[in-house]
Design a protein around this motif. Structure first.
Motif, mmCIF file in Angstrom:
data_model
loop_
_atom_site.group_PDB
_atom_site.id
_atom_site.type_symbol
_atom_site.label_atom_id
_atom_site.label_comp_id
_atom_site.label_asym_id
_atom_site.label_seq_id
_atom_site.Cartn_x
_atom_site.Cartn_y
_atom_site.Cartn_z
ATOM 1 N N CYS A 518 0.911 -1.270 0.008
ATOM 2 C CA CYS A 518 0.028 -0.169 0.001
ATOM 3 C C CYS A 518 0.971 1.495 0.010
ATOM 4 C CB CYS A 518 -0.885 0.093 1.229
ATOM 5 S SG CYS A 518 -2.102 -1.575 1.205
ATOM 6 N N SER A 519 1.830 1.087 0.983
ATOM 7 C CA SER A 519 2.864 2.387 0.839
ATOM 8 C C SER A 519 3.429 2.593 -0.538
ATOM 9 C CB SER A 519 3.777 2.100 2.051
ATOM 10 O OG SER A 519 5.036 3.279 1.723
ATOM 11 N N GLN A 520 3.758 1.549 -1.072
ATOM 12 C CA GLN A 520 4.431 1.788 -2.264
ATOM 13 C C GLN A 520 3.516 2.260 -3.472
ATOM 14 O OE1 GLN A 520 7.686 1.227 -3.142
ATOM 15 N NE2 GLN A 520 7.709 0.935 -5.524
ATOM 16 N N LEU A 521 2.375 1.690 -3.492
ATOM 17 C CA LEU A 521 1.293 2.342 -4.402
ATOM 18 C C LEU A 521 0.962 3.960 -4.183
ATOM 19 C CD1 LEU A 521 -0.774 2.005 -6.443
ATOM 20 C CD2 LEU A 521 -2.221 1.002 -4.825
ATOM 21 N N TRP A 523 2.927 6.189 -2.942
ATOM 22 C CA TRP A 523 3.895 7.018 -3.441
ATOM 23 C C TRP A 523 3.861 7.020 -4.828
ATOM 24 C CZ3 TRP A 523 6.289 10.229 -0.349
ATOM 25 C CH2 TRP A 523 6.590 9.963 0.881
ATOM 26 N N MET A 524 3.575 6.078 -5.480
ATOM 27 C CA MET A 524 3.339 6.225 -7.032
ATOM 28 C C MET A 524 2.162 7.238 -7.502
ATOM 29 S SD MET A 524 4.224 2.323 -8.613
ATOM 30 C CE MET A 524 3.085 1.670 -7.370
ATOM 31 N N LEU A 525 1.024 7.012 -6.554
ATOM 32 C CA LEU A 525 0.078 7.978 -6.775
ATOM 33 C C LEU A 525 0.399 9.489 -6.429
ATOM 34 C CD1 LEU A 525 -3.012 5.752 -5.370
ATOM 35 C CD2 LEU A 525 -2.268 6.301 -7.858
ATOM 36 N N ARG A 526 1.092 9.622 -5.424
ATOM 37 C CA ARG A 526 1.639 10.558 -4.863
ATOM 38 C C ARG A 526 2.377 11.468 -6.209
ATOM 39 N NH1 ARG A 526 1.395 15.570 -2.548
ATOM 40 N NH2 ARG A 526 3.400 16.496 -1.972
ATOM 41 N N TYR A 527 3.120 10.645 -6.986
ATOM 42 C CA TYR A 527 4.010 11.140 -8.046
ATOM 43 C C TYR A 527 3.037 11.546 -9.347
ATOM 44 C CZ TYR A 527 7.235 11.276 -11.920
ATOM 45 O OH TYR A 527 7.822 11.601 -13.253
ATOM 46 N N LEU A 528 2.126 10.757 -9.494
ATOM 47 C CA LEU A 528 1.126 10.689 -10.708
ATOM 48 C C LEU A 528 -0.179 11.645 -10.565
ATOM 49 C CD1 LEU A 528 1.270 6.964 -11.623
ATOM 50 C CD2 LEU A 528 2.381 8.762 -12.692
ATOM 51 N N ARG A 535 -1.544 12.860 -0.023
ATOM 52 C CA ARG A 535 -0.408 13.833 0.742
ATOM 53 C C ARG A 535 0.101 13.134 1.890
ATOM 54 N NH1 ARG A 535 -1.151 18.311 4.144
ATOM 55 N NH2 ARG A 535 -3.271 17.847 4.237
ATOM 56 N N PRO A 536 1.494 12.853 2.002
ATOM 57 C CA PRO A 536 2.232 12.258 3.045
ATOM 58 C C PRO A 536 2.235 13.417 4.041
ATOM 59 C CG PRO A 536 3.732 12.794 1.356
ATOM 60 C CD PRO A 536 2.574 13.402 0.671
ATOM 61 N N ILE A 537 1.855 12.872 5.351
ATOM 62 C CA ILE A 537 2.020 13.675 6.569
ATOM 63 C C ILE A 537 3.339 13.334 7.376
ATOM 64 C CG2 ILE A 537 0.829 14.291 8.687
ATOM 65 C CD1 ILE A 537 -0.703 15.169 6.122
ATOM 66 N N MET A 538 3.587 11.999 7.335
ATOM 67 C CA MET A 538 4.785 11.748 8.043
ATOM 68 C C MET A 538 5.414 10.351 7.119
ATOM 69 S SD MET A 538 5.387 10.053 11.737
ATOM 70 C CE MET A 538 4.463 8.302 11.361
ATOM 71 N N GLY A 539 6.806 10.461 6.943
ATOM 72 C CA GLY A 539 7.241 9.705 6.072
ATOM 73 C C GLY A 539 7.830 10.638 4.716
ATOM 74 N N SER A 540 8.920 9.931 4.207
ATOM 75 C CA SER A 540 9.279 10.417 2.820
ATOM 76 C C SER A 540 9.909 9.405 2.007
ATOM 77 C CB SER A 540 10.556 11.443 3.252
ATOM 78 O OG SER A 540 11.556 10.945 3.622
ATOM 79 N N ARG A 541 10.047 9.408 0.632
ATOM 80 C CA ARG A 541 10.770 8.344 -0.125
ATOM 81 C C ARG A 541 12.016 8.964 -0.622
ATOM 82 N NH1 ARG A 541 9.201 3.644 -2.431
ATOM 83 N NH2 ARG A 541 8.041 3.528 -0.807
ATOM 84 N N ARG A 542 13.229 8.568 -0.371
ATOM 85 C CA ARG A 542 14.228 9.000 -0.851
ATOM 86 C C ARG A 542 15.248 7.839 -1.226
ATOM 87 N NH1 ARG A 542 13.943 12.865 3.226
ATOM 88 N NH2 ARG A 542 13.144 15.226 2.418
#
Length: 927
Positions: A518-521, A523-528, A535-542
């Motif tokens: 779910c997290s992976q999906l 983050w992809m929706l966040r990009y698209l 919108r992420p409140i806590m957490g990041s993808r680097r």
């Protein structure tokens, strides 16, 4: 030949002749509109004229369908949208039919994407016809209007106008709206005259008062004749030489050609058919109009090769108003009028879903007549509805309650004031009964005492009260496969994501590893998707990071349109993401920086080595082909991040990384002399080039590059701008061609030259940018800044300070911590220490004799190191130096005895006086 409207024609011509000051064409217009009515009624194929989003049209349609029960319905709607109609039963109205194309073939590429929408509301004649046709066995619904491809073939393509939609007004985006029954005067003077004498503010209010309300309870023949009359009047007053008028006539030719083709192919009796179109088109007199098989056909051009995608998107009353330029709140008022009329007339409308409606047996006299109903309608008195106090009182109480919820200090006294003001305004405007427009004006007058930013105004609250905040929703079964896949994959979160409320998702990935998908999906929706959707409140993808907890705000319900349009691009989110990354990397304006960004996103979201390798190879191609260095800072930052990731996660670097470093080293060495001289190339770009060359130098040399390239590039650089001169000095210092002492002397000379002092801040800016390629210059840059603040005159220093601050913030934000740390080491930490502090660059060096004496090696120390060469040889090897020990001359016996005894005191004294060497040795050997 006499007709049923001869008396009306004579009456109108007599009235026109009595107007001596009237225009000469007035008799022709009045006679023409009567003839148009008779022509439309004589057509064997019954024509049903409508106006878009009209309760009167919807009521007449519901009654007529029950009476006539046609077997075939021809509807003015884009013919290629027919497959979408079957999915309307899965939706909550209002929704819009959409045709979408992002890859164009036959249209200008810069106009992509193209989109056409057709909104559907329950209070519309077209929805009643669709619901009847889909829920009644044996009824065929045929869409006959031009296809969406022809919509853009027949109109010029231009970029959409910039606008700032409010709340839900932008649900349709930049789509082209297609409506059934656009009925509005195209003669500006006529509309102005009608509004002025009708004492109303906008066209929607005039139409509601003088057409909608009188026709709501009229019989079908009266409704039909009045609508054709109005459509004919607006048609004859419209400019005939306009492009819009020509397009309307082509649409009429197109629709009648399709109707005749269907009649000929199926052999359907025209008496069993019903043609639903706008009142403007019902009065058409083009040669191709009519169901007569002998009428000429219209030459329909073929569609382009553009691939169109179709779907349903949510709509709203306010979005429809914004799309078609209707008055704010008009669709909401129409919806309220529709619901009230259904109750008062006890009429059951046609709806999709549930059990099919029971239809009565058609009456023998269900065929529409051509008797003159216009004369009685036009000459009869206006039916005045009495004041409905209960309805108005309910509105007043509800608006006060809604206003208090939204921060207004409204009370019962305001409700009474709104009631009385509504009645007063209706009387001033010649109405016996206050309309919703009167109620809106009264509410704004009595409640809107001040305007507070961020708070809904009272007019918007009136729209909400009347249903203006009603937003449609596309059901799960009507969604494209991608949207359904997203909902299914996010089901483990346990949230109802179809609701139009913000949902907070908490992911404990350590306790529930199954939520990682779910997290992976997400983050992809966040990009698209747009930012407000996911919108992420806590957490990041680097790169290289892994979080054990994440928190998300999910608003998929209110942004369903974006998710649906994403489904037009592919079947899964991964497929769409891969397509977009490839599109970015191979776009006409692609650059090496964009390709590196695509590489990073492929590592973050897809974990596809094949895709990453292809994108990396594309980045190498783009870098080698670039002729400018505008993106050098982005290239440097991203390739550094990628190299750091690979060095920490893979045993060896990918082949494309090595090729990128080799190509970049040669590329930037070639362009460096030109970049130093060109005015178009900024200091930051040159600094980034040097940062790439010096930062990647060891890796590039190990891959076969020659450092001579860099030496020659530096030697061939002759900048004239002060900031670039400072960068060149820093580069020469990094190469060992300019010692720090000489650099310090040059700056002191600049400060001592009054002709150069005004340009000294530019030198300082250049040295600040030099921290990127030469970070060891940080102490010198702190020294330079200190000297600038101490010695520059105020007329030079003060105007430069804002430039320095903005430069550091915008172009060297990552270098500020380095400068801050170095300043912390240089300056004293306490106020007391500042009084006796002397800057290191101003401290007096020791006397020459003392320096020579201190630096001269002592015989005992030299002999000690020669007797134990292993440690010294190891240090020399680490420094990359190979040499031989010289043979020491013979010494007296006393010296040899002293050496044998080990003059450790002398060695200890030497190391204590110069601890830097010992510290460096300890660092090299890892102790």
């Amino acid at each position: 030949m006499s007709g049923p409207f001869d008396a009306l024609r004579a009456q109108l011509l007599s009235a026109a002749s009595s107007l001596a000051s009237g225009p000469a064409v007035l008799p022709e217009i009045l006679a023409g509109i009567v003839d148009d009515v008779g022509h439309a009624l004589r057509e064997p194929l019954e024509i049903f004229p409508v106006c878009h989003h009209s309760p009167a049209s919807a009521l007449a349609m519901a009654r007529r369908l029950r009476e006539k029960q046609p077997k075939v319905i021809y509807l003015e709607l884009c013919e290629d949208m027919a497959p979408l109609l079957a999915e309307l039963h899965n939706c909550r109205l209002p929704v819009a039919l959409q045709a979408f194309a992002s890859e164009l073939d036959g249209f200008p590429p810069e106009s992509a994407p193209l989109s056409v929408i057709a909104p559907i509301t329950e209070a519309s004649a077209e929805y009643q016809a669709i619901a009847y046709a889909l829920r009644t066995p044996g009824v065929e619904l045929v869409l006959v209007d031009r296809s969406t491809d022809h919509v853009f073939q027949w109109q010029p393509l231009s970029p959409p106008p910039a606008h700032a939609p409010e709340e839900d007004d932008d649900l349709h985006g930049d789509a082209v709206g297609v409506e059934i029954g656009d009925l509005r005067p195209r003669f500006a003077e006529l509309e102005e005259h009608l509004l002025h004498h009708g004492r109303v503010r906008h066209w929607s209010e005039w139409w509601d008062q003088y057409v909608e309300q009188p026709l709501a309870g009229a019989d079908y023949d009266t409704y039909r004749q009045v609508m054709v009359l109005v459509g004919s009047l607006f048609r004859r007053l419209a400019p005939h030489d306009s492009e819009r008028y020509a397009t309307d006539e082509d649409r009429e030719r197109y629709m009648w050609t399709r109707i005749r083709a269907h009649l000929a192919a199926t052999g359907t009796d025209r008496a069993d058919c019903l043609y639903i179109c706008g009142a403007f088109h019902a009065a058409s007199r083009v040669a191709e109009a009519g169901s007569d098989p002998s009428a000429p056909d219209f030459a329909i051009t073929p569609r382009t090769a553009t691939k169109w995608l179709y779907g349903l998107i949510p709509s709203s009353n306010s979005a429809i108003e914004a799309q078609f330029g209707l008055a704010q709140g008009s669709v909401s008022i129409a919806t309220a009028t529709w619901q009230k009329s259904l109750t008062s007339m006890r009429l059951v409308p046609f709806r999709l879903g549930g059990k099919p409606a029971k239809l009565p047996v058609p009456a023998p006299g269900s065929t529409a007549t051509v008797d003159d109903r216009l004369s009685g309608y036009l000459s009869g008195p206006v039916t005045l509805h009495g004041l409905d106090e209960e309805e108005l009182r309910g509105w007043c109480v509800d608006i006060v309650r809604l206003a208090r919820r939204n921060g207004y200090l409204a009370s019962t006294a305001d409700a009474i004031a709104v009631f009385e003001t509504s009645v007063l305004l209706a009387g001033m405007r010649g109405r016996a009964r206050p309309t919703p427009y009167d109620f809106q004006d009264a509410a704004v007058t009595c409640i809107e005492k001040d305007a507070v930013p961020g708070r809904r105004d009272v007019r918007r609250l009136c729209e909400i009260l009347l249903g203006g905040d009603r937003i449609g929703q596309v059901g799960y079964d009507a969604l494209p496969p991608l949207a359904r896949d997203v909902y299914d994959r996010l089901a483990p979160l346990g949230l109802n994501l179809e609701q139009r409320t913000m949902k907070r998702a908490l992911l404990d990935l350590a306790a529930q590893p199954e939520l990682a998908a779910c997290s992976q999906l997400l983050w992809m929706l966040r990009y698209l998707l747009p930012d407000q959707t996911v919108r992420p409140i806590m957490g990041s993808r680097r790169l290289g990071e892994k979080h054990i907890q994440e928190s998300w705000d999910l608003d998929l319900g209110r942004n369903q349109r974006a998710l649906i349009e994403l489904g037009y691009e592919g079947v899964t989110v991964e497929q769409v993401l891969e397509q977009r990354l490839r599109r970015d990397a191979w776009a006409p304006d692609a650059s090496a920086a964009k390709a590196l960004t695509a590489v990073e996103h492929s590592l973050l979201f897809l974990q596809s080595p094949r895709l990453t390798e292809e994108l990396g190879a594309r980045a190498v191609e783009l870098l080698a082909a670039e002729r400018t260095v505008d993106d050098a800072p982005l290239v440097l930052r991203r390739i550094r991040r990628l190299l750091s990731y690979y060095r920490s996660s893979a045993p060896v670097l990918p082949a494309w990384c090595e090729r990128f470093v080799v190509a970049g080293y040669a590329h930037y060495c070639t362009l460096l002399p030109t970049a130093f001289v060109e005015e178009e190339t900024g200091v930051r770009q040159v600094g980034a080039m040097l940062g790439f060359l010096f930062g990647m130098e060891s890796l590039a040399l190990s891959l076969g590059c020659d450092r001579t390239q860099l030496d020659l590039a530096i030697r061939q650089s002759h900048p004239e701008a002060p900031a670039k001169i400072a960068l060149l000095w820093a580069a020469r210092h990094q190469l060992g061609a300019l010692p720090l002492s000489d650099l310090r002397v040059r700056l002191d000379d600049l400060l001592g030259n009054p002709l150069v002092v005004p340009a000294f801040p530019q030198y300082v800016s250049g040295f600040v940018q030099a921290l990127e390629p030469v970070p060891r210059l940080a102490p010198f840059v702190v020294e330079t800044l200190s000297k600038a603040f101490a010695r520059l005159p105020d007329r030079v220093l003060l105007p430069w300070l804002p430039t320095l601050i903005t430069t550091l913030r915008d172009q060297a934000g990552e270098l500020v911590p380095l400068l801050t740390r170095e300043a912390g080491r240089t300056f004293p930490a306490t106020l007391a220490g500042l009084d006796g502090w002397t800057p290191p660059w101003e401290a007096k060096p020791p006397a020459a004799s003392e320096a020579v004496a201190a630096a001269a090696p002592r015989p005992a120390v030299t002999a000690f190191l020669a007797a134990h060469p292993a440690a010294t040889n190891a240090v020399a090897a680490l420094l990359g130096h190979t040499g031989e020990w010289t043979t020491a001359p013979a010494r007296p016996a006393a010296d040899a005895a002293a050496l044998a005894g080990g003059d450790r005191e002398a060695a200890a004294t030497l190391l204590s006086a110069y601890p830097e060497t010992a510290t460096a040795v300890m660092t090299l050997i890892g102790r």
